[in-house]
Write a protein that holds these residues in place. Structure first.
Motif, PDB file in Angstrom:
ATOM      1  N   HIS A 236       1.350  -6.513   9.835  1.00 13.98           N
ATOM      2  CA  HIS A 236       1.006  -5.298  10.580  1.00 13.98           C
ATOM      3  C   HIS A 236       1.665  -4.111   9.882  1.00 13.98           C
ATOM      4  N   PHE A 237       1.287  -2.914  10.336  1.00 11.40           N
ATOM      5  CA  PHE A 237       1.819  -1.712   9.684  1.00 11.40           C
ATOM      6  C   PHE A 237       2.760  -0.975  10.623  1.00 11.40           C
ATOM      7  N   GLU A 238       3.905  -0.531  10.073  1.00 12.27           N
ATOM      8  CA  GLU A 238       4.824   0.320  10.843  1.00 12.27           C
ATOM      9  C   GLU A 238       5.136   1.518   9.980  1.00 12.27           C
ATOM     10  N   ASN A 239       4.906   2.709  10.501  1.00  9.00           N
ATOM     11  CA  ASN A 239       5.093   3.944   9.724  1.00  9.00           C
ATOM     12  C   ASN A 239       4.442   3.828   8.349  1.00  9.00           C
ATOM     13  N   ASP A 240       3.239   3.298   8.305  1.00 10.91           N
ATOM     14  CA  ASP A 240       2.445   3.137   7.080  1.00 10.91           C
ATOM     15  C   ASP A 240       2.974   2.072   6.113  1.00 10.91           C
ATOM     16  N   ASP A 241       4.072   1.388   6.465  1.00 10.02           N
ATOM     17  CA  ASP A 241       4.588   0.321   5.593  1.00 10.02           C
ATOM     18  C   ASP A 241       4.063  -1.025   6.078  1.00 10.02           C
ATOM     19  N   LEU A 242       3.823  -1.922   5.126  1.00 10.81           N
ATOM     20  CA  LEU A 242       3.356  -3.255   5.513  1.00 10.81           C
ATOM     21  C   LEU A 242       4.544  -4.138   5.885  1.00 10.81           C
ATOM     22  N   ILE A 243       4.466  -4.711   7.080  1.00  6.30           N
ATOM     23  CA  ILE A 243       5.508  -5.639   7.547  1.00  6.30           C
ATOM     24  C   ILE A 243       4.895  -7.031   7.515  1.00  6.30           C
ATOM     25  N   LEU A 244       5.528  -7.914   6.742  1.00  3.07           N
ATOM     26  CA  LEU A 244       5.024  -9.281   6.625  1.00  3.07           C
ATOM     27  C   LEU A 244       6.042 -10.228   7.256  1.00  3.07           C
ATOM     28  N   ASN A 245       5.617 -10.946   8.273  1.00  7.71           N
ATOM     29  CA  ASN A 245       6.520 -11.853   9.003  1.00  7.71           C
ATOM     30  C   ASN A 245       7.870 -11.189   9.275  1.00  7.71           C
ATOM     31  N   GLY A 246       7.826  -9.951   9.710  1.00 10.80           N
ATOM     32  CA  GLY A 246       9.050  -9.243  10.108  1.00 10.80           C
ATOM     33  C   GLY A 246       9.770  -8.521   8.980  1.00 10.80           C
ATOM     34  N   GLU A 247       9.323  -8.714   7.720  1.00  8.63           N
ATOM     35  CA  GLU A 247      10.024  -8.069   6.595  1.00  8.63           C
ATOM     36  C   GLU A 247       9.195  -6.904   6.045  1.00  8.63           C
ATOM     37  N   ASN A 248       9.861  -5.770   5.826  1.00  6.56           N
ATOM     38  CA  ASN A 248       9.177  -4.631   5.209  1.00  6.56           C
ATOM     39  C   ASN A 248       9.083  -4.903   3.697  1.00  6.56           C
ATOM     40  N   ILE A 249       7.845  -5.135   3.210  1.00  5.65           N
ATOM     41  CA  ILE A 249       7.688  -5.531   1.804  1.00  5.65           C
ATOM     42  C   ILE A 249       7.036  -4.416   0.971  1.00  5.65           C
ATOM     43  N   GLN A 250       6.994  -3.203   1.542  1.00  3.94           N
ATOM     44  CA  GLN A 250       6.263  -2.106   0.894  1.00  3.94           C
ATOM     45  C   GLN A 250       6.735  -1.855  -0.550  1.00  3.94           C
TER      46      GLN A 250
ATOM     47  N   THR B   3      -7.511  16.870   1.513  1.00  8.94           N
ATOM     48  CA  THR B   3      -7.350  16.541   2.936  1.00  8.94           C
ATOM     49  C   THR B   3      -8.199  17.476   3.792  1.00  8.94           C
ATOM     50  N   GLU B   4      -8.148  18.761   3.477  1.00  7.66           N
ATOM     51  CA  GLU B   4      -8.886  19.731   4.296  1.00  7.66           C
ATOM     52  C   GLU B   4     -10.394  19.496   4.208  1.00  7.66           C
ATOM     53  N   LYS B   5     -10.859  19.138   3.005  1.00  9.17           N
ATOM     54  CA  LYS B   5     -12.291  18.834   2.828  1.00  9.17           C
ATOM     55  C   LYS B   5     -12.707  17.706   3.785  1.00  9.17           C
ATOM     56  N   ILE B   6     -11.914  16.638   3.773  1.00  7.72           N
ATOM     57  CA  ILE B   6     -12.267  15.472   4.592  1.00  7.72           C
ATOM     58  C   ILE B   6     -12.121  15.800   6.079  1.00  7.72           C
ATOM     59  N   ASN B   7     -11.010  16.474   6.424  1.00  8.54           N
ATOM     60  CA  ASN B   7     -10.827  16.851   7.838  1.00  8.54           C
ATOM     61  C   ASN B   7     -12.011  17.670   8.336  1.00  8.54           C
TER      62      ASN B   7
ATOM     63  N   ASN C 227      -2.980  11.307  10.455  1.00  6.06           N
ATOM     64  CA  ASN C 227      -2.082  12.106  11.315  1.00  6.06           C
ATOM     65  C   ASN C 227      -2.861  13.169  12.061  1.00  6.06           C
ATOM     66  N   GLU C 228      -3.805  13.800  11.355  1.00  5.26           N
ATOM     67  CA  GLU C 228      -4.570  14.895  11.960  1.00  5.26           C
ATOM     68  C   GLU C 228      -5.382  14.409  13.173  1.00  5.26           C
ATOM     69  N   PHE C 229      -5.966  13.203  13.047  1.00  4.65           N
ATOM     70  CA  PHE C 229      -6.851  12.725  14.118  1.00  4.65           C
ATOM     71  C   PHE C 229      -6.238  11.580  14.937  1.00  4.65           C
ATOM     72  N   ASN C 230      -4.912  11.363  14.720  1.00  9.16           N
ATOM     73  CA  ASN C 230      -4.207  10.338  15.494  1.00  9.16           C
ATOM     74  C   ASN C 230      -4.795   8.932  15.292  1.00  9.16           C
ATOM     75  N   LEU C 231      -4.983   8.557  14.038  1.00  9.03           N
ATOM     76  CA  LEU C 231      -5.558   7.254  13.704  1.00  9.03           C
ATOM     77  C   LEU C 231      -4.486   6.375  13.066  1.00  9.03           C
ATOM     78  N   MET C 232      -4.569   5.073  13.293  1.00 10.70           N
ATOM     79  CA  MET C 232      -3.625   4.178  12.625  1.00 10.70           C
ATOM     80  C   MET C 232      -4.072   3.981  11.173  1.00 10.70           C
ATOM     81  N   TYR C 233      -3.131   4.142  10.236  1.00  6.02           N
ATOM     82  CA  TYR C 233      -3.484   3.979   8.825  1.00  6.02           C
ATOM     83  C   TYR C 233      -3.341   2.512   8.406  1.00  6.02           C
ATOM     84  N   ILE C 234      -4.418   1.949   7.896  1.00  6.81           N
ATOM     85  CA  ILE C 234      -4.401   0.560   7.411  1.00  6.81           C
ATOM     86  C   ILE C 234      -4.687   0.568   5.913  1.00  6.81           C
ATOM     87  N   ASN C 235      -3.659   0.156   5.166  1.00  8.60           N
ATOM     88  CA  ASN C 235      -3.763   0.131   3.709  1.00  8.60           C
ATOM     89  C   ASN C 235      -4.190  -1.284   3.307  1.00  8.60           C
TER      90      ASN C 235
END
Ligand code: DC
Length: 219
Positions: free
Chosen positions: A67-81, A206-210, A24-32
């Motif tokens: 793909h990811f939407e709002n950090d949740d994994l969407i598999l073939n259209g279903e949110n399976i988080q 978080t602050e350390k890494i930022n 969020n701080e650096f505007n990056l897409m989060y991929i889990n």
């Protein structure tokens, strides 16, 4: 030039929480990336495929659009988080994640994502394999007891019945499997910065890494 940040570390070290905040701080897409291995375990298990059914599992992965939407994994259209974070999946996922053919397929999907977007990825092999050339690599650690305690509290908040002792055992077991498997074992990349999160709260880590990232961007 694209920015990519790699966060590796053992189960329960706080990687996903921290990666979302830094993203969020650096505007990056989060991929889990752990979520992607969990999705494979979930679907393979639903279809009755055991880890030795390598070819069938690879065919199955070819039918999985992730793909990811709002950090949740969407598999073939279903949110399976919610499904993939259940203890039943945590217990079986390492056996699927240690299949080299599965890793080749998922690493390719992860690299494709990092070529399209500025990303922050967390996992086990991000700094050593997936984003080998990244300038921003972090390795998060914490004692097994602290990590088990964090997972226990998280599951309790979601009203999922569990025992602390079982979670600790699962974490120790997964640490062993993740660090001893033949393909892409969990390992700190030589150029990764190690952050021991034991006793630190989320905003301290978080602050350390930022601040490391800000310093590097400036330099
Ligand atoms: O981070 P997690 O607990 O959601 O990961 C689930 C499993 O997937 C865990 O056994 C480690 C494995 N994994 C992996 O092998 N490589 C990754 N890049 C991410 C996770």
């Amino acid at each position: 030039m694209r920015i990519s940040v790699a966060i590796d570390g053992p189960a329960g070290a706080g990687k996903s929480t921290i990666a979302k905040l830094v993203g969020n701080e650096f505007n990056l897409m989060y991929i889990n990336t752990g979520a992607m291995y969990r999705a494979v375990a979930l679907k393979a298990n639903e279809k009755g495929l055991v880890p030795s059914d390598v070819n069938k599992i690879c065919d199955l992965i070819s039918t999985m659009e992730m793909h990811f939407e709002n950090d949740d994994l969407i598999l073939n259209g279903e949110n399976i988080q919610d499904k993939i974070t259940l203890p039943e999946i945590s217990n079986i996922v390492s056996s699927y994640a240690s299949i080299s053919e599965v890793r080749v397929k998922l690493v390719k999907l992860q690299r494709d994502m990092s070529n399209k977007f500025d990303v922050i990825m967390d996992g086990r092999d991000i700094g050593t394999v997936v984003l080998k050339n990244s300038n921003f690599k972090f390795f998060l650690t914490a004692t097994a007891e602290e990590r088990a305690n964090r997972r226990y509290k998280e599951l309790q908040l979601r009203n999922i019945e569990c025992s602390y002792d079982d979670i600790l055992k699962d974490i120790i077991d997964r640490d062993y499997k993740d660090t001893h498997r033949e393909v892409d074992p969990l390992k700190k990349a030589d150029d990764a910065i190690e952050v021991d999160t034991t006793g630190l709260n989320i905003s301290e880590v978080t602050e350390k890494i930022n601040s490391y990232i800000r310093q590097k961007i400036k330099a």
